[in-house]
Scaffold this motif. Structure first.
Motif, mmCIF file in Angstrom:
data_model
loop_
_atom_site.group_PDB
_atom_site.id
_atom_site.type_symbol
_atom_site.label_atom_id
_atom_site.label_comp_id
_atom_site.label_asym_id
_atom_site.label_seq_id
_atom_site.Cartn_x
_atom_site.Cartn_y
_atom_site.Cartn_z
ATOM 1 N N VAL A 1 0.906 -0.899 0.130
ATOM 2 C CA VAL A 1 0.066 0.046 -0.005
ATOM 3 C C VAL A 1 0.938 1.227 0.012
ATOM 4 O O VAL A 1 1.798 1.346 0.781
ATOM 5 C CB VAL A 1 -0.779 -0.008 0.984
ATOM 6 C CG1 VAL A 1 -1.503 1.618 1.419
ATOM 7 C CG2 VAL A 1 -1.975 -0.970 1.022
ATOM 8 N N TYR B 1 -6.503 1.801 -1.034
ATOM 9 C CA TYR B 1 -7.261 1.668 0.265
ATOM 10 C C TYR B 1 -8.364 2.768 0.404
ATOM 11 O O TYR B 1 -8.037 3.758 -0.425
ATOM 12 C CB TYR B 1 -6.330 1.340 1.236
ATOM 13 C CG TYR B 1 -5.411 2.954 1.578
ATOM 14 C CD1 TYR B 1 -4.529 3.016 0.856
ATOM 15 C CD2 TYR B 1 -5.786 3.452 2.806
ATOM 16 C CE1 TYR B 1 -3.982 4.188 1.238
ATOM 17 C CE2 TYR B 1 -5.040 4.655 3.119
ATOM 18 C CZ TYR B 1 -4.144 5.024 2.185
ATOM 19 O OH TYR B 1 -3.454 6.194 2.576
ATOM 20 N N PRO C 1 -2.145 -5.488 3.716
ATOM 21 C CA PRO C 1 -0.701 -5.265 2.920
ATOM 22 C C PRO C 1 0.391 -5.990 3.373
ATOM 23 O O PRO C 1 0.403 -6.203 4.753
ATOM 24 C CB PRO C 1 -0.408 -3.869 2.774
ATOM 25 C CG PRO C 1 -1.158 -3.347 4.204
ATOM 26 C CD PRO C 1 -2.156 -4.149 4.650
#
Ligand code: SF4
Ligand code: SF4
Length: 389
Positions: free
Chosen positions: A291, A322, A359
């Motif tokens: 991420v 996200y 992640p």
């Protein structure tokens, strides 16, 4: 909006610019829907529209007040409100000029503010006090300060560069002290591509800390020192690997209108993503799912979106989106120390959004975000360039 300037402020050029910016506001309130502090409190005076209204009052009366100071001190200066504004109000500029005016009227500084202003811009002094702070860490009452002292100081690799390189590598203040591995890694990435770079022997703070706390003259003197120390040729580029510094460095021409070389300096500044995008890399980390937590200073301040994600994707990582990625993590310069309750509430929201997508690693582009998120996550938090070989 119409603003009647107080007679005592009428001759100030900066005030005229500030009024022009405030008068663009049409009170629509679209900005409130993206403002993290408004979302958290639901209070109009903790959103951009309310803050602009309070600054208008300051200009009309030439007098600060508690509501204004409280509201501005709780603003993250994340600038998430700017892209949401249909009238193009540059809220960041309004908040910054208002802080300068308030600082002119009141010289009061908390102990912590004074410590931060004196130490952070000086990496040597900062490291010394940080070391002392770590000895006394168990006895420090403030949870935020204890947490800020949680990273062990590392022995920094000396980066020498070459004298005639056309790339200038900035090391930053907090980054140099607390995450020296980031610039060391960047130096290796450049060296292995045979890019000749220079480092600055006496790099000054970029000025952003003083700017955030309303200390305009101190910020300008740090900026002037950088412009005079970092001599650049027409093809030179200045690389910044901390987006919080980059956003300020890129605006030196605005902060230093009287300094002849400030414009060419500002034009030469590149965020490291803008420079590295021309190169190919291999994976340097075993992580698969990544991420990228884009700092506000990168996505809203420098308006850079998608470059880091593109580099990481073509290097072989799966970059996963996200929710609420445009929202501040709560770090925001010194905010996490000066407004700890609100900063932690924002971080909780960020952590929940990040952990929901599971992640292997979280990467970011600014040392402040990295250090603030690190203790609250169970996966490593790195600077994104550390994923490149
Ligand atoms: S800068 Fe951020 S916290 Fe401040 S008013 Fe704008 S959106 Fe809200
Ligand atoms: S979105 Fe822009 S015009 Fe609308 S209230 Fe906010 S600052 Fe004013």
């Amino acid at each position: 909006m119409r603003t009647m300037i107080a007679p005592t402020l009428k001759n100030e050029e900066a005030v005229q610019d500030l009024v022009a910016e405030i008068n663009k506001c049409v009170h629509c309130g679209f900005c409130n829907s993206v403002c993290p502090t408004y979302q958290l409190t639901g209070n109009e005076l903790q959103g951009p529209r309310g803050r602009i209204y309070l600054v208008k009052g300051l200009l009309e009366r030439d007098d600060t007040n508690e509501a204004l100071e409280d509201s501005l001190s709780k603003c993250l200066t994340c600038r998430a409100c700017e892209p949401a504004c249909p009238s193009g109000v540059r809220y960041g500029k309004i908040a910054e000029e208002a802080r300068f005016l308030i600082a002119n009227q009141s010289s009061h500084r908390s102990f912590l503010q004074r410590v931060l202003l004196n130490l952070i811009p000086n990496p040597t002094k900062f490291k010394q006090l940080y070391r002392v702070g770590r000895w006394f860490r168990p006895f420090i009452l403030s949870k935020s300060v204890r947490e800020a002292l949680s990273r062990k100081l590392q022995v920094a690799t000396t980066i020498t560069g070459t004298e005639e390189g056309t790339v200038i590598l900035l090391q930053g203040c907090v980054q140099q002290a607390l995450t020296p591995e980031v610039v060391a890694h960047l130096a290796t990435l450049l060296e292995t591509r045979e890019i000749r770079f220079r480092v600055v022997s006496q790099e000054s703070c970029c000025g952003s800390l003083n700017l955030h706390l309303g200390e305009k003259e101190a910020a300008q003197s740090e900026m002037t020192a950088n412009v005079s120390q970092i001599r650049i040729g027409s093809d030179d580029v200045i690389l910044s690997s901390a987006s919080g510094c980059g956003v300020t460095l890129k605006e030196y021409d605005r902060y230093l209108p009287q300094v002849a070389d400030a414009s060419s300096f500002a034009r030469a500044v590149r965020d490291i993503s803008e420079y590295l995008v021309q190169y190919e890399f291999k994976k340097a980390h075993k992580a698969e799912r990544v991420v990228f937590q884009s700092p506000c200073t990168l996505q809203h301040g420098q308006q850079i979106s998608g470059i880091v994600e593109a580099i990481l994707t073509r290097t072989g990582y799966e970059v996963i989106p996200y929710r609420d990625a445009s929202q501040c993590c709560g770090s925001a310069g010194t905010y996490s120390l000066l407004q700890p309750k609100q900063a932690r509430a924002l971080r909780d929201k960020k952590i929940s959004a990040l952990t929901d997508v599971a992640p292997d690693v979280v990467v970011t582009a600014n040392v402040g975000c990295q250090l603030f998120l690190e203790p609250a996550l169970d996966v490593p938090v790195l600077h994104w360039i550390e994923l490149l070989e």
